[in-house]
Design a protein around this motif. Structure first.
Motif, mmCIF file in Angstrom:
data_model
loop_
_atom_site.group_PDB
_atom_site.id
_atom_site.type_symbol
_atom_site.label_atom_id
_atom_site.label_comp_id
_atom_site.label_asym_id
_atom_site.label_seq_id
_atom_site.Cartn_x
_atom_site.Cartn_y
_atom_site.Cartn_z
ATOM 1 N N ASP A 1 0.830 -1.210 0.000
ATOM 2 C CA ASP A 1 0.000 0.000 0.000
ATOM 3 C C ASP A 1 0.865 1.260 0.000
ATOM 4 N N ALA A 2 1.925 1.244 0.798
ATOM 5 C CA ALA A 2 2.796 2.418 0.864
ATOM 6 C C ALA A 2 3.481 2.666 -0.472
ATOM 7 N N VAL A 3 3.947 1.602 -1.106
ATOM 8 C CA VAL A 3 4.641 1.756 -2.387
ATOM 9 C C VAL A 3 3.675 2.234 -3.476
ATOM 10 N N LEU A 4 2.479 1.691 -3.506
ATOM 11 C CA LEU A 4 1.510 2.128 -4.511
ATOM 12 C C LEU A 4 1.167 3.606 -4.339
ATOM 13 N N ARG A 5 0.924 4.019 -3.091
ATOM 14 C CA ARG A 5 0.614 5.436 -2.892
ATOM 15 C C ARG A 5 1.821 6.310 -3.206
ATOM 16 N N GLY A 6 2.998 5.885 -2.743
ATOM 17 C CA GLY A 6 4.194 6.687 -2.952
ATOM 18 C C GLY A 6 4.646 6.751 -4.390
ATOM 19 N N GLY A 7 4.321 5.730 -5.161
ATOM 20 C CA GLY A 7 4.763 5.710 -6.554
ATOM 21 C C GLY A 7 3.740 6.181 -7.559
ATOM 22 N N LEU A 8 2.451 6.075 -7.209
ATOM 23 C CA LEU A 8 1.412 6.332 -8.213
ATOM 24 C C LEU A 8 0.584 7.580 -7.939
ATOM 25 N N SER A 9 0.789 8.265 -6.819
ATOM 26 C CA SER A 9 0.069 9.518 -6.587
ATOM 27 C C SER A 9 0.332 10.475 -7.741
ATOM 28 N N ASN A 10 -0.723 11.161 -8.177
ATOM 29 C CA ASN A 10 -0.631 12.071 -9.322
ATOM 30 C C ASN A 10 -0.110 11.336 -10.558
ATOM 31 N N SER A 11 -0.480 10.066 -10.662
ATOM 32 C CA SER A 11 -0.030 9.218 -11.779
ATOM 33 C C SER A 11 1.490 9.185 -11.891
ATOM 34 N N GLY A 12 2.155 9.227 -10.733
ATOM 35 C CA GLY A 12 3.616 9.175 -10.726
ATOM 36 C C GLY A 12 4.283 10.457 -11.156
ATOM 37 N N GLN A 13 3.509 11.498 -11.359
ATOM 38 C CA GLN A 13 4.059 12.758 -11.875
ATOM 39 C C GLN A 13 4.481 13.659 -10.713
ATOM 40 N N ALA A 14 5.484 13.201 -9.982
ATOM 41 C CA ALA A 14 6.020 13.953 -8.855
ATOM 42 C C ALA A 14 7.502 13.641 -8.755
ATOM 43 N N CYS A 15 8.310 14.670 -8.497
ATOM 44 C CA CYS A 15 9.744 14.423 -8.374
ATOM 45 C C CYS A 15 10.043 13.537 -7.177
ATOM 46 N N LEU A 16 9.107 13.479 -6.204
ATOM 47 C CA LEU A 16 9.291 12.678 -5.001
ATOM 48 C C LEU A 16 8.639 11.305 -5.113
ATOM 49 N N SER A 17 8.234 10.894 -6.309
ATOM 50 C CA SER A 17 7.611 9.581 -6.487
ATOM 51 C C SER A 17 8.621 8.454 -6.277
ATOM 52 N N ILE A 18 8.137 7.342 -5.734
ATOM 53 C CA ILE A 18 8.946 6.121 -5.700
ATOM 54 C C ILE A 18 9.084 5.616 -7.135
ATOM 55 N N GLU A 19 10.334 5.457 -7.595
ATOM 56 C CA GLU A 19 10.562 5.004 -8.969
ATOM 57 C C GLU A 19 11.452 3.767 -9.041
ATOM 58 N N ARG A 20 11.962 3.310 -7.903
ATOM 59 C CA ARG A 20 12.758 2.073 -7.858
ATOM 60 C C ARG A 20 12.356 1.310 -6.601
ATOM 61 N N VAL A 21 12.047 0.026 -6.755
ATOM 62 C CA VAL A 21 11.585 -0.784 -5.621
ATOM 63 C C VAL A 21 12.547 -1.953 -5.433
ATOM 64 N N TYR A 22 13.205 -2.003 -4.272
ATOM 65 C CA TYR A 22 14.144 -3.080 -3.947
ATOM 66 C C TYR A 22 13.561 -3.900 -2.800
ATOM 67 N N VAL A 23 13.407 -5.208 -3.035
ATOM 68 C CA VAL A 23 12.734 -6.076 -2.067
ATOM 69 C C VAL A 23 13.664 -7.238 -1.705
ATOM 70 N N GLN A 24 13.797 -7.507 -0.398
ATOM 71 C CA GLN A 24 14.664 -8.607 0.034
ATOM 72 C C GLN A 24 14.146 -9.933 -0.523
ATOM 73 N N ARG A 25 15.066 -10.758 -0.970
ATOM 74 C CA ARG A 25 14.715 -11.926 -1.780
ATOM 75 C C ARG A 25 13.719 -12.872 -1.101
ATOM 76 N N ALA A 26 13.790 -13.006 0.206
ATOM 77 C CA ALA A 26 12.905 -13.940 0.905
ATOM 78 C C ALA A 26 11.435 -13.591 0.730
ATOM 79 N N ILE A 27 11.120 -12.331 0.520
ATOM 80 C CA ILE A 27 9.716 -11.922 0.361
ATOM 81 C C ILE A 27 9.438 -11.344 -1.024
ATOM 82 N N HIS A 28 10.439 -11.381 -1.898
ATOM 83 C CA HIS A 28 10.318 -10.720 -3.196
ATOM 84 C C HIS A 28 9.124 -11.210 -3.990
ATOM 85 N N ASP A 29 8.993 -12.524 -4.164
ATOM 86 C CA ASP A 29 7.936 -13.061 -5.023
ATOM 87 C C ASP A 29 6.545 -12.765 -4.452
ATOM 88 N N ALA A 30 6.403 -12.939 -3.142
ATOM 89 C CA ALA A 30 5.103 -12.682 -2.517
ATOM 90 C C ALA A 30 4.747 -11.196 -2.627
#
Length: 481
Positions: A252-281
């Motif tokens: 939820d945090a990543v979706l809001r942080g990356g997609l608010s204003n359709s991603g048209q924000a300099c502060l948008s999340i644009e790279r997501v790094y996930v630890q391998r143990a939970i990556h697929d889930a």
């Protein structure tokens, strides 16, 4: 010269406006300069009273401004948020400025530790005319976020909003009729980059928000005039998600942080790094929730994602997606630019199997695209997050703040959200600087952001007898060669 703005929902050029000439800008600047001494003479209390009355006027006439802004940007809810946020920003500075500046903009007198008969104090002196060049993604917010503290400090303000989103200016200016003393020191000039250059040629300080490429030009132009430049530029914000994180909350945090204003924000999340143990889930949940987000077409009052405000941005997103897929990335949802009603739209897009040799992981996207990459250790995550020329902001999410915080401290960015994303958009209080190519200058956030518009003058007072010329006599030297 006449210019036309495009409605992002329809693709039609449905708004015409007159672009200012260089002489127009010079004339407006001269009028602001003439009015600024009287504005400064009002004192801090007089200026904040005017800002408070303007806040009341904007609040009372918010709907016409919101309607014009919605035409500019193609989204309604965020237009409401911007206008209401501008009112809060005015009231916030009306409350903060007296505390920051004091009634007479002077600090306390202090005794010199070196000369017993000397006392000193500091006086805060505003730049007479500050200039502001703002972008199209948050037109009201970014036109006023810096101009309001400048006005509170005693500067006059000349604003050039983006020519892509000019409609909000007329209804906003109407609210200044209720505050004539403020109307004399605040003006907008409309037009393209040539008007921005003309503005820089007239002001004593410039604040710019926009791309790195244009920011370089602004900095160079300011340097030639020997005036300060405060730049807030692009970002490629990372989020690091550790294996202890709550998956649903992280998604939820990543979706809001990356997609608010359709991603048209300099502060948008644009790279997501996930630890391998939970990556697929995590990836499964992210793609599933992203696929259920809808466009606000045809009804502007429904849906999650608005149109791409500036249609040429669609070409940048398409190029990055094509490059990523060609180099092995998988599109899990979204991935294609749509044309509905004449506007350009990008559905929420999730990419897997991305690598750092892809443009989508290195260049600013400015769209609703979330590329996801696995990592094994926190050290690797920090190295990936710091593998960028940008350093605007970022995020770390873990099971506890205590676990996330040490990782956040090692990431090179001016503002880090811990156990959430994009808190830098939601909070004005913390001060932060831009790292790398994301900008330069003092913090635009926090109470001290007003200091960008002030110079510190030292008033050094001798209460005794000035030293005579004989103190320079060589024979007074305590030792000789």
């Amino acid at each position: 010269m006449k210019m036309a703005a495009v409605n992002p929902r329809t693709g039609e050029r449905d708004y015409e406006f007159a672009a200012a000439s260089a002489q127009d800008v010079a004339d407006v600047a001269a009028a602001l300069r003439r009015a600024q001494p009287e504005w400064l003479a009002l004192g801090v209390q007089g200026r904040v009273a005017a800002l408070s009355r303007w806040a009341d006027a904007v609040a009372a006439h918010r709907l016409p401004i919101i309607a014009a802004l919605a035409q500019d940007t193609g989204r309604w809810f965020l237009s409401e948020t911007e206008v209401d946020g501008a009112v809060r920003n005015l009231r916030r500075w009306a409350a903060l400025a007296p505390e920051m500046l004091g009634d007479d903009m002077r600090g306390p007198e202090k005794a010199s530790a070196l000369i017993p008969t000397v006392r000193y104090q500091n006086q805060s002196v505003p730049y007479p005319l500050s200039g502001f060049i703002s972008p199209w993604n948050f037109p009201v917010t970014l036109s006023l976020i810096d101009a309001v503290p400048a006005l509170a400090a005693g500067s006059a303000a000349l604003i050039k909003p983006s020519e892509v989103t000019p409609r909000f200016v007329a209804p906003l200016l109407e609210t200044l009729d209720a505050v004539p003393e403020l109307k004399s020191v605040l003006a907008f000039v409309l037009g393209d980059g040539a008007v921005g250059q003309a503005l820089i040629d007239q002001v004593d300080l410039v604040c710019f928000t926009g791309s790195v490429a244009t920011g370089r030009k602004v900095a160079e132009a300011a340097a030639r005039r020997f005036i300060p430049a405060s730049l807030e530029l692009g970002g490629k914000d990372p989020v690091v998600i550790l294996e202890s994180a709550d998956l649903d909350q992280a998604v939820d945090a990543v979706l809001r942080g990356g997609l608010s204003n359709s991603g048209q924000a300099c502060l948008s999340i644009e790279r997501v790094y996930v630890q391998r143990a939970i990556h697929d889930a995590f990836l499964d949940k992210l793609a599933d929730k992203a696929s259920r987000l809808t466009l606000n077409w045809p009804d502007i009052h429904s849906g999650h994602l608005g149109p791409l405000i500036h249609a040429p941005q669609a070409g940048i997103i398409e190029r990055q997606l094509k490059d990523a897929v060609a180099k092995g990335a998988r599109v899990l949802t979204g991935g294609e630019i749509r044309t509905d009603g004449g506007g350009r739209w990008c559905p929420a897009t999730v990419l897997a199997d991305v690598t750092h040799d892809m443009e989508i992981m290195r260049e600013e996207t400015f769209g609703p695209v979330l590329p996801v990459m696995a990592f094994d250790t926190a050290d690797e995550a920090v190295a990936l997050a710091n593998d960028t020329t940008f350093g605007l902001s970022g995020a770390v999410i873990a099971g506890t703040v205590e676990e996330a915080l040490p990782v956040a401290e090692r990431i090179n960015a001016g503002g880090m959200s811990v156990n959430d994303c994009a808190l830098t958009i939601l909070t004005y209080e913390p001060e932060k600087n831009s790292f790398g190519l994301s900008g330069m200058g003092g913090s635009r956030m926090g109470p001290a952001s007003i200091n960008r518009f002030l110079r510190r003058k030292a008033l050094i007072m001798q209460s005794g007898v000035p030293a005579p010329l004989d103190v320079l006599e060589e024979s007074r030297a305590p030792s000789r060669a």
